[in-house]
Design an enzyme around this catalytic site. Sequence first.
Site, PDB file in Angstrom:
ATOM      1  N   CYS A  91      88.621  85.091  55.647  1.00 26.54           N
ATOM      2  CA  CYS A  91      89.139  83.939  54.641  1.00 26.54           C
ATOM      3  C   CYS A  91      89.471  84.997  53.417  1.00 26.54           C
ATOM      4  O   CYS A  91      90.395  85.801  53.680  1.00 26.54           O
ATOM      5  CB  CYS A  91      87.725  83.170  54.281  1.00 26.54           C
ATOM      6  SG  CYS A  91      86.346  84.049  53.996  1.00 26.54           S
TER       7      CYS A  91
ATOM      8  N   ARG B  96      82.959  81.915  54.534  1.00 29.19           N
ATOM      9  CA  ARG B  96      83.560  81.052  55.684  1.00 29.19           C
ATOM     10  C   ARG B  96      83.725  82.056  56.815  1.00 29.19           C
ATOM     11  O   ARG B  96      83.483  81.816  57.927  1.00 29.19           O
ATOM     12  CB  ARG B  96      85.180  80.591  55.401  1.00 29.19           C
ATOM     13  CG  ARG B  96      85.109  79.419  54.488  1.00 29.19           C
ATOM     14  CD  ARG B  96      86.382  79.092  53.980  1.00 29.19           C
ATOM     15  NE  ARG B  96      86.981  79.873  52.931  1.00 29.19           N
ATOM     16  CZ  ARG B  96      87.911  80.228  52.220  1.00 29.19           C
ATOM     17  NH1 ARG B  96      88.999  79.011  52.536  1.00 29.19           N
ATOM     18  NH2 ARG B  96      88.226  80.985  51.397  1.00 29.19           N
TER      19      ARG B  96
END
Length: 555
Positions: free
Chosen positions: A302, A308
Amino acid sequence: MSSVDAWLLTVFLFDHCNRSSIFASPQVEAIEKRCLELFARDYKYSIIHNSNGEVCGHYPQQIVFLEYECTDVERDRFESTVQIGKLQDLVNRSKLARCRGRFVCPVILYNGKHICRSSTLAGWGELYGRTGYNYIFSGGTDDAESEEVPEDDSAVRNGDSQLFDKVRGLDIKLLRYLSVRYICDLMVENKKVKFGLNVTSSEKADKVQRYADFTLLSVPYPGCEFFKDYKDRDYTAEGLVFNWNQDYVDAPLTIPMCFTQNLNIDWTRYQSWDLVEQTQNYLKLLLHIINSDDESGLLVHCISGWDRTPLFVSLLRLSLWADGAVHASLEPAEILYLTIAYDWFLFGHMLPDRLSKGEEIFFFCFNFLKHIVSEKFSAVKKQRYIYGELTAPAACLLTESRDRGSVTSLSSDFSLITEEAGGSSSLTNDTVDLFSSQPQASNWSATHTHTHTHTHTHTQCLFNCTFWIYASVTKNNKQNRDTFSSCLISLSPLSRCPFPSERQARLEAVREVFLAAYSSTVGLKSSAPSPSGAITGLLEQFARGVGLRGTNAIV
Protein backbone atom coordinates in the site's frame (compact mmCIF):
# COMPACT_ATOMS: atom_id res chain seq x y z
CA MET A 1 4.63 -25.94 23.25
CA SER A 2 1.00 -26.61 24.05
CA SER A 3 -1.89 -24.69 22.55
CA VAL A 4 -2.56 -23.11 25.95
CA ASP A 5 1.01 -21.81 26.20
CA ALA A 6 0.82 -20.42 22.68
CA TRP A 7 -2.47 -18.75 23.51
CA LEU A 8 -0.98 -17.12 26.62
CA LEU A 9 1.91 -15.84 24.53
CA THR A 10 -0.61 -14.40 22.10
CA VAL A 11 -2.33 -12.59 24.96
CA PHE A 12 1.04 -11.22 26.06
CA LEU A 13 1.75 -10.08 22.54
CA PHE A 14 -1.54 -8.19 22.39
CA ASP A 15 -0.77 -6.54 25.70
CA HIS A 16 2.71 -5.53 24.55
CA CYS A 17 1.45 -4.15 21.23
CA ASN A 18 -1.20 -2.16 23.05
CA ARG A 19 1.08 -0.55 25.61
CA SER A 20 4.42 -0.14 23.88
CA SER A 21 5.91 0.74 20.55
CA ILE A 22 9.54 0.30 21.64
CA PHE A 23 11.22 -2.32 19.49
CA ALA A 24 14.62 -2.73 21.11
CA SER A 25 13.63 -4.52 24.29
CA PRO A 26 13.97 -8.00 25.84
CA GLN A 27 10.27 -8.57 25.24
CA VAL A 28 10.65 -7.93 21.53
CA GLU A 29 13.67 -10.21 21.37
CA ALA A 30 11.58 -12.94 23.00
CA ILE A 31 8.83 -12.43 20.43
CA GLU A 32 11.33 -12.64 17.57
CA LYS A 33 12.85 -15.79 19.04
CA ARG A 34 9.44 -17.42 19.23
CA CYS A 35 8.72 -16.47 15.60
CA LEU A 36 11.96 -18.10 14.49
CA GLU A 37 11.00 -21.26 16.37
CA LEU A 38 7.64 -21.36 14.59
CA PHE A 39 9.19 -20.76 11.16
CA ALA A 40 11.74 -23.52 11.84
CA ARG A 41 8.98 -26.09 12.34
CA ASP A 42 8.36 -26.25 8.60
CA TYR A 43 11.12 -24.34 6.79
CA LYS A 44 14.83 -24.03 6.32
CA TYR A 45 15.56 -20.32 6.45
CA SER A 46 18.31 -17.71 6.48
CA ILE A 47 18.40 -14.36 8.25
CA ILE A 48 18.69 -10.85 6.82
CA HIS A 49 20.33 -8.98 9.68
CA ASN A 50 18.75 -5.73 10.83
CA SER A 51 19.98 -5.72 14.42
CA ASN A 52 19.81 -2.00 15.12
CA GLY A 53 17.36 -1.08 12.39
CA GLU A 54 20.24 -0.12 10.11
CA VAL A 55 18.49 -1.59 7.07
CA CYS A 56 14.98 -0.51 8.06
CA GLY A 57 13.88 0.84 11.42
CA HIS A 58 10.35 -0.52 10.94
CA TYR A 59 11.25 -4.12 10.08
CA PRO A 60 12.21 -7.05 12.37
CA GLN A 61 15.73 -7.19 13.73
CA GLN A 62 16.00 -10.67 12.23
CA ILE A 63 14.22 -10.80 8.88
CA VAL A 64 13.42 -14.34 7.83
CA PHE A 65 14.15 -15.53 4.30
CA LEU A 66 12.41 -18.87 3.74
CA GLU A 67 14.46 -21.17 1.52
CA TYR A 68 12.43 -24.37 1.34
CA GLU A 69 10.04 -26.62 3.27
CA CYS A 70 11.79 -29.14 5.49
CA THR A 71 8.95 -31.22 6.94
CA ASP A 72 9.08 -34.05 4.42
CA VAL A 73 12.55 -35.04 3.21
CA GLU A 74 11.13 -37.58 0.76
CA ARG A 75 9.00 -35.09 -1.12
CA ASP A 76 10.22 -33.05 -4.06
CA ARG A 77 10.89 -29.56 -2.81
CA PHE A 78 11.86 -26.19 -4.10
CA GLU A 79 15.53 -25.34 -3.58
CA SER A 80 16.13 -21.60 -3.57
CA THR A 81 18.87 -20.26 -5.80
CA VAL A 82 18.96 -17.03 -3.81
CA GLN A 83 22.24 -16.43 -1.99
CA ILE A 84 21.60 -14.72 1.33
CA GLY A 85 24.77 -12.61 1.07
CA LYS A 86 23.78 -11.21 -2.31
CA LEU A 87 20.22 -10.70 -1.11
CA GLN A 88 21.41 -8.73 1.92
CA ASP A 89 23.58 -6.58 -0.35
CA LEU A 90 20.69 -5.88 -2.74
CA VAL A 91 18.45 -5.02 0.20
CA ASN A 92 20.99 -2.53 1.56
CA ARG A 93 21.36 -0.85 -1.81
CA SER A 94 17.72 -0.78 -2.84
CA LYS A 95 16.12 0.40 0.42
CA LEU A 96 16.17 4.07 -0.61
CA ALA A 97 13.81 3.38 -3.47
CA ARG A 98 10.80 2.84 -1.24
CA CYS A 99 8.93 4.94 1.28
CA ARG A 100 10.48 4.90 4.78
CA GLY A 101 13.13 2.47 3.51
CA ARG A 102 10.59 -0.38 3.64
CA PHE A 103 12.18 -2.48 0.90
CA VAL A 104 10.74 -5.47 -0.94
CA CYS A 105 10.82 -8.28 1.62
CA PRO A 106 9.81 -11.94 1.07
CA VAL A 107 7.53 -13.16 3.86
CA ILE A 108 5.66 -16.26 2.58
CA LEU A 109 6.97 -19.18 0.53
CA TYR A 110 4.27 -21.01 -1.43
CA ASN A 111 5.03 -23.63 -4.07
CA GLY A 112 8.47 -22.15 -4.55
CA LYS A 113 7.10 -18.63 -5.05
CA HIS A 114 7.99 -15.71 -2.82
CA ILE A 115 5.09 -13.56 -1.61
CA CYS A 116 6.64 -10.22 -0.69
CA ARG A 117 5.62 -7.00 1.02
CA SER A 118 6.95 -3.43 0.99
CA SER A 119 5.88 0.18 0.98
CA THR A 120 5.30 2.12 -2.22
CA LEU A 121 8.02 4.01 -4.11
CA ALA A 122 9.59 7.02 -2.44
CA GLY A 123 8.91 10.43 -3.94
CA TRP A 124 11.56 12.96 -4.83
CA GLY A 125 11.37 14.76 -1.46
CA GLU A 126 12.08 11.68 0.63
CA LEU A 127 14.57 10.28 -1.86
CA TYR A 128 16.72 13.40 -1.99
CA GLY A 129 16.37 13.93 1.75
CA ARG A 130 17.50 10.42 2.60
CA THR A 131 20.39 10.37 0.14
CA GLY A 132 21.60 13.70 1.53
CA TYR A 133 21.33 12.44 5.10
CA ASN A 134 23.20 9.24 4.22
CA TYR A 135 25.89 11.24 2.42
CA ILE A 136 26.50 13.48 5.43
CA PHE A 137 26.55 10.74 8.06
CA SER A 138 28.45 8.11 6.08
CA GLY A 139 31.60 10.11 5.56
CA GLY A 140 30.84 11.39 2.07
CA THR A 141 29.77 8.14 0.38
CA ASP A 142 26.34 7.16 -0.80
CA ASP A 143 25.20 3.55 -1.18
CA ALA A 144 22.98 4.44 -4.10
CA GLU A 145 25.88 6.02 -5.95
CA SER A 146 28.30 3.17 -5.27
CA GLU A 147 26.43 0.60 -7.37
CA GLU A 148 27.08 0.43 -11.08
CA VAL A 149 23.84 -0.21 -12.96
CA PRO A 150 24.32 -1.87 -16.40
CA GLU A 151 23.90 0.57 -19.26
CA ASP A 152 21.47 -1.73 -21.05
CA ASP A 153 19.13 -1.89 -18.05
CA SER A 154 15.67 -0.53 -18.92
CA ALA A 155 15.71 1.60 -15.78
CA VAL A 156 18.68 3.53 -17.17
CA ARG A 157 17.62 3.59 -20.82
CA ASN A 158 14.37 5.34 -20.04
CA GLY A 159 15.57 7.36 -17.09
CA ASP A 160 14.91 11.06 -16.60
CA SER A 161 16.99 11.42 -13.45
CA GLN A 162 20.25 9.74 -12.55
CA LEU A 163 19.31 9.31 -8.91
CA PHE A 164 15.87 7.89 -9.68
CA ASP A 165 17.41 5.63 -12.30
CA LYS A 166 19.88 4.16 -9.86
CA VAL A 167 17.71 3.62 -6.79
CA ARG A 168 14.71 2.35 -8.73
CA GLY A 169 17.00 0.29 -10.91
CA LEU A 170 18.28 -1.41 -7.76
CA ASP A 171 14.71 -1.95 -6.56
CA ILE A 172 13.94 -3.64 -9.88
CA LYS A 173 17.08 -5.71 -9.54
CA LEU A 174 15.92 -6.97 -6.13
CA LEU A 175 12.45 -7.81 -7.50
CA ARG A 176 14.00 -9.79 -10.33
CA TYR A 177 16.38 -11.59 -7.99
CA LEU A 178 13.38 -12.77 -5.98
CA SER A 179 11.60 -13.77 -9.23
CA VAL A 180 8.76 -11.36 -8.52
CA ARG A 181 6.68 -10.60 -11.58
CA TYR A 182 3.32 -9.48 -10.19
CA ILE A 183 2.90 -6.24 -8.23
CA CYS A 184 -0.45 -5.55 -6.51
CA ASP A 185 -0.77 -1.92 -5.48
CA LEU A 186 -3.49 -1.24 -2.88
CA MET A 187 -3.25 2.55 -3.06
CA VAL A 188 -6.41 4.46 -3.98
CA GLU A 189 -4.25 7.22 -5.42
CA ASN A 190 -1.51 7.29 -8.03
CA LYS A 191 0.67 9.49 -5.83
CA LYS A 192 0.26 10.37 -2.18
CA VAL A 193 -0.02 14.14 -1.80
CA LYS A 194 0.54 16.05 1.44
CA PHE A 195 0.59 19.83 1.74
CA GLY A 196 0.42 20.06 -2.03
CA LEU A 197 3.56 17.96 -2.57
CA ASN A 198 3.90 14.44 -4.02
CA VAL A 199 5.47 12.61 -1.09
CA THR A 200 5.28 9.08 -2.52
CA SER A 201 4.75 7.60 -5.93
CA SER A 202 3.79 4.21 -7.33
CA GLU A 203 5.01 1.78 -9.96
CA LYS A 204 1.88 2.51 -11.99
CA ALA A 205 2.70 6.24 -11.93
CA ASP A 206 6.36 5.98 -12.93
CA LYS A 207 6.64 8.48 -15.80
CA VAL A 208 9.25 6.58 -17.77
CA GLN A 209 7.70 3.17 -17.12
CA ARG A 210 10.69 1.58 -15.42
CA TYR A 211 8.38 -1.19 -14.17
CA ALA A 212 6.87 -1.97 -17.56
CA ASP A 213 8.34 -5.47 -17.56
CA PHE A 214 6.27 -6.38 -14.49
CA THR A 215 2.57 -7.18 -14.40
CA LEU A 216 1.09 -4.26 -12.48
CA LEU A 217 -2.30 -4.60 -10.83
CA SER A 218 -4.01 -1.54 -9.38
CA VAL A 219 -6.41 -2.86 -6.73
CA PRO A 220 -7.45 0.25 -4.75
CA TYR A 221 -8.45 -0.56 -1.18
CA PRO A 222 -9.51 1.88 1.57
CA GLY A 223 -6.85 3.05 3.99
CA CYS A 224 -6.86 2.58 7.75
CA GLU A 225 -8.96 5.74 8.27
CA PHE A 226 -11.92 3.97 6.69
CA PHE A 227 -11.89 1.36 9.44
CA LYS A 228 -13.04 3.95 11.93
CA ASP A 229 -16.36 3.74 10.12
CA TYR A 230 -16.20 -0.02 10.63
CA LYS A 231 -15.67 0.44 14.37
CA ASP A 232 -18.36 3.14 14.59
CA ARG A 233 -20.84 0.70 13.00
CA ASP A 234 -20.16 -1.67 15.89
CA TYR A 235 -17.69 -3.74 13.90
CA THR A 236 -20.14 -4.48 11.09
CA ALA A 237 -18.54 -4.59 7.63
CA GLU A 238 -21.64 -5.68 5.73
CA GLY A 239 -23.12 -2.72 3.89
CA LEU A 240 -20.08 -0.49 4.54
CA VAL A 241 -19.07 1.03 1.17
CA PHE A 242 -16.09 3.30 0.58
CA ASN A 243 -16.71 6.74 -0.94
CA TRP A 244 -14.90 6.59 -4.27
CA ASN A 245 -15.83 10.19 -5.19
CA GLN A 246 -13.34 11.84 -2.85
CA ASP A 247 -10.89 14.23 -4.50
CA TYR A 248 -7.72 12.31 -3.67
CA VAL A 249 -9.00 9.01 -5.08
CA ASP A 250 -7.65 8.81 -8.63
CA ALA A 251 -6.41 5.21 -9.07
CA PRO A 252 -8.93 3.04 -10.94
CA LEU A 253 -9.03 -0.71 -10.56
CA THR A 254 -6.82 -2.15 -13.31
CA ILE A 255 -6.39 -5.91 -13.69
CA PRO A 256 -5.07 -7.79 -16.74
CA MET A 257 -7.68 -9.89 -18.51
CA CYS A 258 -5.78 -13.09 -17.80
CA PHE A 259 -6.68 -12.75 -14.11
CA THR A 260 -10.33 -11.82 -14.53
CA GLN A 261 -11.65 -14.47 -16.89
CA ASN A 262 -12.02 -17.40 -14.48
CA LEU A 263 -13.03 -15.74 -11.23
CA ASN A 264 -16.73 -15.11 -11.99
CA ILE A 265 -16.46 -11.59 -10.59
CA ASP A 266 -17.93 -8.49 -12.22
CA TRP A 267 -14.98 -6.18 -11.63
CA THR A 268 -16.81 -3.20 -13.16
CA ARG A 269 -18.95 -3.08 -10.01
CA TYR A 270 -16.05 -2.71 -7.57
CA GLN A 271 -17.13 0.75 -6.41
CA SER A 272 -20.47 -0.66 -5.25
CA TRP A 273 -18.98 -3.48 -3.18
CA ASP A 274 -19.17 -3.31 0.58
CA LEU A 275 -16.08 -4.00 2.67
CA VAL A 276 -16.81 -7.72 2.92
CA GLU A 277 -17.27 -8.31 -0.80
CA GLN A 278 -14.31 -6.14 -1.74
CA THR A 279 -11.95 -7.93 0.64
CA GLN A 280 -13.22 -11.34 -0.47
CA ASN A 281 -12.75 -10.55 -4.16
CA TYR A 282 -9.28 -9.10 -3.69
CA LEU A 283 -8.23 -12.18 -1.72
CA LYS A 284 -9.59 -14.42 -4.48
CA LEU A 285 -7.53 -12.42 -6.96
CA LEU A 286 -4.31 -12.76 -4.95
CA LEU A 287 -4.84 -16.50 -4.54
CA HIS A 288 -5.50 -16.79 -8.27
CA ILE A 289 -2.25 -14.98 -9.03
CA ILE A 290 -0.08 -17.17 -6.83
CA ASN A 291 -1.71 -20.26 -8.34
CA SER A 292 -0.79 -19.24 -11.89
CA ASP A 293 1.23 -21.75 -13.88
CA ASP A 294 4.49 -19.82 -13.91
CA GLU A 295 7.00 -19.69 -11.07
CA SER A 296 6.81 -15.94 -10.52
CA GLY A 297 6.39 -14.32 -7.13
CA LEU A 298 4.06 -11.60 -5.92
CA LEU A 299 4.57 -8.20 -4.24
CA VAL A 300 1.73 -6.64 -2.24
CA HIS A 301 1.99 -3.08 -0.96
CA CYS A 302 0.00 0.00 0.00
CA ILE A 303 1.61 3.34 0.92
CA SER A 304 3.68 2.72 4.05
CA GLY A 305 3.07 -1.02 4.08
CA TRP A 306 1.96 -1.35 7.70
CA ASP A 307 -1.87 -1.38 7.56
CA ARG A 308 -3.47 -2.67 4.37
CA THR A 309 -0.38 -4.66 3.45
CA PRO A 310 -0.32 -6.84 6.61
CA LEU A 311 -4.09 -7.24 6.28
CA PHE A 312 -3.73 -9.10 2.99
CA VAL A 313 -0.42 -10.77 3.88
CA SER A 314 -2.02 -12.15 7.02
CA LEU A 315 -5.16 -13.30 5.19
CA LEU A 316 -3.00 -15.02 2.59
CA ARG A 317 -0.88 -16.76 5.22
CA LEU A 318 -3.92 -17.94 7.19
CA SER A 319 -5.85 -18.99 4.10
CA LEU A 320 -2.94 -21.06 2.78
CA TRP A 321 -2.35 -22.52 6.24
CA ALA A 322 -6.00 -23.56 6.47
CA ASP A 323 -5.49 -25.52 3.23
CA GLY A 324 -2.38 -27.22 4.63
CA ALA A 325 -0.25 -25.46 2.01
CA VAL A 326 2.05 -23.50 4.38
CA HIS A 327 3.14 -23.90 8.02
CA ALA A 328 1.58 -27.36 8.00
CA SER A 329 2.71 -28.35 11.50
CA LEU A 330 1.38 -25.28 13.34
CA GLU A 331 -1.77 -25.37 15.42
CA PRO A 332 -4.35 -22.54 15.36
CA ALA A 333 -2.93 -20.65 18.34
CA GLU A 334 0.57 -20.93 16.90
CA ILE A 335 -0.22 -19.66 13.40
CA LEU A 336 -2.18 -16.83 15.03
CA TYR A 337 0.82 -15.92 17.16
CA LEU A 338 3.14 -16.04 14.15
CA THR A 339 1.06 -13.82 11.89
CA ILE A 340 0.28 -11.27 14.62
CA ALA A 341 3.87 -11.09 15.82
CA TYR A 342 5.65 -11.18 12.47
CA ASP A 343 3.25 -9.80 9.88
CA TRP A 344 1.85 -7.02 12.07
CA PHE A 345 3.91 -6.17 15.15
CA LEU A 346 7.49 -6.74 13.99
CA PHE A 347 6.81 -5.12 10.60
CA GLY A 348 5.74 -1.91 12.27
CA HIS A 349 1.96 -1.83 12.60
CA MET A 350 1.23 0.94 15.09
CA LEU A 351 -1.59 -0.69 17.02
CA PRO A 352 -1.73 1.83 19.92
CA ASP A 353 -2.01 4.73 17.47
CA ARG A 354 -4.69 2.99 15.40
CA LEU A 355 -6.68 2.09 18.51
CA SER A 356 -6.54 5.66 19.80
CA LYS A 357 -8.10 6.81 16.52
CA GLY A 358 -10.61 3.97 16.34
CA GLU A 359 -9.06 2.67 13.11
CA GLU A 360 -9.52 -1.02 13.84
CA ILE A 361 -8.11 -2.57 10.68
CA PHE A 362 -6.19 -5.07 12.84
CA PHE A 363 -9.36 -6.40 14.46
CA PHE A 364 -11.13 -6.47 11.09
CA CYS A 365 -8.45 -8.76 9.63
CA PHE A 366 -8.98 -11.60 12.08
CA ASN A 367 -12.69 -11.14 12.57
CA PHE A 368 -12.96 -11.35 8.77
CA LEU A 369 -11.83 -14.99 8.82
CA LYS A 370 -15.49 -15.98 9.15
CA HIS A 371 -16.01 -14.69 5.59
CA ILE A 372 -13.35 -16.91 3.94
CA VAL A 373 -14.10 -20.34 5.40
CA SER A 374 -15.66 -21.51 2.13
CA GLU A 375 -13.75 -23.78 -0.21
CA LYS A 376 -14.15 -21.02 -2.82
CA PHE A 377 -11.12 -19.42 -1.17
CA SER A 378 -9.06 -22.57 -1.14
CA ALA A 379 -5.78 -22.60 -3.06
CA VAL A 380 -5.82 -26.35 -3.63
CA LYS A 381 -7.83 -28.33 -6.14
CA LYS A 382 -11.04 -29.91 -4.95
CA GLN A 383 -12.98 -33.00 -5.88
CA ARG A 384 -16.75 -32.73 -5.96
CA TYR A 385 -19.52 -35.16 -6.75
CA ILE A 386 -22.05 -33.36 -8.89
CA TYR A 387 -25.69 -34.24 -9.45
CA GLY A 388 -27.31 -31.71 -11.73
CA GLU A 389 -26.74 -28.36 -10.02
CA LEU A 390 -26.48 -29.83 -6.55
CA THR A 391 -23.30 -30.82 -4.75
CA ALA A 392 -23.58 -33.95 -2.65
CA PRO A 393 -21.56 -34.08 0.56
CA ALA A 394 -18.92 -36.45 -0.66
CA ALA A 395 -17.57 -37.21 2.78
CA CYS A 396 -20.99 -38.59 3.71
CA LEU A 397 -21.49 -40.39 0.39
CA LEU A 398 -18.08 -42.00 0.49
CA THR A 399 -18.71 -43.12 4.06
CA GLU A 400 -21.91 -44.79 2.92
CA SER A 401 -20.15 -46.36 -0.05
CA ARG A 402 -17.41 -47.80 2.14
CA ASP A 403 -20.07 -49.21 4.46
CA ARG A 404 -21.60 -50.96 1.46
CA GLY A 405 -18.22 -52.34 0.49
CA SER A 406 -17.39 -50.39 -2.65
CA VAL A 407 -16.70 -46.82 -3.60
CA THR A 408 -17.56 -47.61 -7.21
CA SER A 409 -21.12 -48.45 -6.22
CA LEU A 410 -22.04 -44.78 -6.39
CA SER A 411 -24.81 -44.07 -8.88
CA SER A 412 -23.66 -43.39 -12.40
CA ASP A 413 -25.74 -40.21 -12.25
CA PHE A 414 -22.92 -38.69 -10.21
CA SER A 415 -19.72 -37.54 -11.85
CA LEU A 416 -16.37 -36.73 -10.34
CA ILE A 417 -14.89 -33.41 -11.38
CA THR A 418 -11.85 -31.44 -10.37
CA GLU A 419 -12.13 -27.73 -9.85
CA GLU A 420 -9.67 -25.09 -8.80
CA ALA A 421 -10.92 -22.66 -6.20
CA GLY A 422 -12.01 -19.43 -7.82
CA GLY A 423 -12.45 -21.11 -11.20
CA SER A 424 -15.54 -21.14 -13.32
CA SER A 425 -18.33 -23.45 -12.32
CA SER A 426 -21.98 -24.03 -13.08
CA LEU A 427 -22.74 -24.32 -9.39
CA THR A 428 -24.82 -21.64 -7.72
CA ASN A 429 -23.75 -19.68 -4.66
CA ASP A 430 -26.25 -21.66 -2.62
CA THR A 431 -24.59 -24.97 -3.49
CA VAL A 432 -23.76 -27.08 -0.48
CA ASP A 433 -19.98 -27.52 -0.35
CA LEU A 434 -19.19 -29.50 2.74
CA PHE A 435 -16.56 -31.85 1.45
CA SER A 436 -13.38 -32.16 -0.54
CA SER A 437 -10.12 -34.00 -0.53
CA GLN A 438 -8.55 -32.40 2.51
CA PRO A 439 -4.88 -31.84 3.33
CA GLN A 440 -3.33 -33.98 6.00
CA ALA A 441 -4.73 -32.91 9.33
CA SER A 442 -2.59 -31.70 12.20
CA ASN A 443 -2.82 -33.32 15.61
CA TRP A 444 -5.28 -30.63 16.63
CA SER A 445 -7.51 -31.12 13.61
CA ALA A 446 -7.43 -34.90 13.89
CA THR A 447 -8.61 -34.71 17.49
CA HIS A 448 -11.19 -32.09 16.56
CA THR A 449 -12.63 -34.24 13.76
CA HIS A 450 -12.54 -37.40 15.88
CA THR A 451 -14.71 -35.76 18.53
CA HIS A 452 -17.30 -34.60 16.02
CA THR A 453 -17.39 -38.01 14.34
CA HIS A 454 -18.51 -39.71 17.54
CA THR A 455 -20.99 -36.97 18.38
CA HIS A 456 -22.76 -36.89 15.04
CA THR A 457 -22.69 -40.51 13.82
CA HIS A 458 -26.46 -40.83 13.73
CA THR A 459 -26.84 -37.42 12.13
CA GLN A 460 -24.41 -38.38 9.38
CA CYS A 461 -26.31 -41.60 8.63
CA LEU A 462 -29.58 -39.68 8.50
CA PHE A 463 -28.14 -37.18 6.07
CA ASN A 464 -26.66 -39.96 3.91
CA CYS A 465 -30.02 -41.66 3.59
CA THR A 466 -31.86 -38.40 3.00
CA PHE A 467 -29.59 -37.29 0.18
CA TRP A 468 -29.46 -40.72 -1.42
CA ILE A 469 -33.27 -40.88 -1.49
CA TYR A 470 -33.36 -37.37 -2.91
CA ALA A 471 -31.00 -38.34 -5.71
CA SER A 472 -33.09 -41.38 -6.55
CA VAL A 473 -36.61 -39.92 -6.60
CA THR A 474 -36.07 -36.45 -8.04
CA LYS A 475 -34.04 -37.12 -11.15
CA ASN A 476 -35.33 -34.85 -13.94
CA ASN A 477 -38.57 -34.27 -12.06
CA LYS A 478 -39.19 -30.75 -10.78
CA GLN A 479 -42.45 -31.65 -9.02
CA ASN A 480 -40.75 -34.40 -7.04
CA ARG A 481 -37.88 -32.06 -6.19
CA ASP A 482 -40.25 -29.41 -4.83
CA THR A 483 -42.20 -31.99 -2.83
CA PHE A 484 -39.07 -33.54 -1.39
CA SER A 485 -37.67 -30.13 -0.44
CA SER A 486 -40.89 -29.44 1.60
CA CYS A 487 -40.26 -32.78 3.37
CA LEU A 488 -36.70 -31.69 4.20
CA ILE A 489 -37.89 -28.35 5.61
CA SER A 490 -40.08 -30.07 8.17
CA LEU A 491 -37.29 -32.37 9.32
CA SER A 492 -35.14 -31.64 12.35
CA PRO A 493 -32.05 -29.48 11.71
CA LEU A 494 -30.07 -32.62 12.54
CA SER A 495 -30.81 -33.81 9.00
CA ARG A 496 -28.25 -31.34 7.72
CA CYS A 497 -24.66 -32.49 7.43
CA PRO A 498 -22.96 -31.31 10.66
CA PHE A 499 -19.37 -31.56 9.50
CA PRO A 500 -17.49 -28.38 8.64
CA SER A 501 -14.65 -28.70 6.18
CA GLU A 502 -11.13 -28.92 7.54
CA ARG A 503 -10.52 -25.41 6.21
CA GLN A 504 -13.55 -24.01 7.99
CA ALA A 505 -12.70 -25.75 11.26
CA ARG A 506 -9.16 -24.39 11.20
CA LEU A 507 -10.10 -20.79 10.43
CA GLU A 508 -12.89 -20.78 12.98
CA ALA A 509 -10.46 -22.06 15.61
CA VAL A 510 -8.01 -19.25 14.82
CA ARG A 511 -10.78 -16.67 15.01
CA GLU A 512 -12.01 -17.99 18.36
CA VAL A 513 -8.55 -17.74 19.91
CA PHE A 514 -8.15 -14.26 18.46
CA LEU A 515 -11.48 -12.99 19.80
CA ALA A 516 -10.73 -14.33 23.25
CA ALA A 517 -7.25 -12.76 23.34
CA TYR A 518 -8.47 -9.45 21.93
CA SER A 519 -11.34 -9.29 24.39
CA SER A 520 -9.13 -9.93 27.42
CA THR A 521 -6.39 -7.45 26.42
CA VAL A 522 -7.46 -4.72 24.00
CA GLY A 523 -11.24 -4.93 24.20
CA LEU A 524 -13.97 -3.63 21.93
CA LYS A 525 -15.04 -0.01 22.20
CA SER A 526 -18.70 0.45 21.39
CA SER A 527 -19.63 3.87 20.01
CA ALA A 528 -23.33 3.54 20.71
CA PRO A 529 -25.94 0.88 21.38
CA SER A 530 -26.49 -1.07 18.19
CA PRO A 531 -29.85 -2.54 17.21
CA SER A 532 -27.97 -5.14 15.21
CA GLY A 533 -26.40 -6.53 18.37
CA ALA A 534 -23.06 -6.90 16.60
CA ILE A 535 -20.89 -6.57 19.70
CA THR A 536 -23.24 -8.76 21.70
CA GLY A 537 -22.81 -11.40 19.04
CA LEU A 538 -19.05 -11.15 19.24
CA LEU A 539 -19.11 -11.50 23.01
CA GLU A 540 -21.27 -14.58 22.66
CA GLN A 541 -18.54 -16.05 20.47
CA PHE A 542 -15.91 -15.23 23.10
CA ALA A 543 -17.86 -17.14 25.72
CA ARG A 544 -18.83 -20.03 23.49
CA GLY A 545 -15.46 -20.47 21.83
CA VAL A 546 -13.05 -20.18 24.70
CA GLY A 547 -15.15 -20.29 27.85
CA LEU A 548 -14.83 -16.60 28.70
CA ARG A 549 -17.63 -14.41 29.95
CA GLY A 550 -18.03 -11.13 28.13
CA THR A 551 -19.73 -8.97 30.75
CA ASN A 552 -16.67 -6.75 31.22
CA ALA A 553 -15.01 -7.24 27.84
CA ILE A 554 -16.12 -3.93 26.34
CA VAL A 555 -14.01 -1.02 27.54
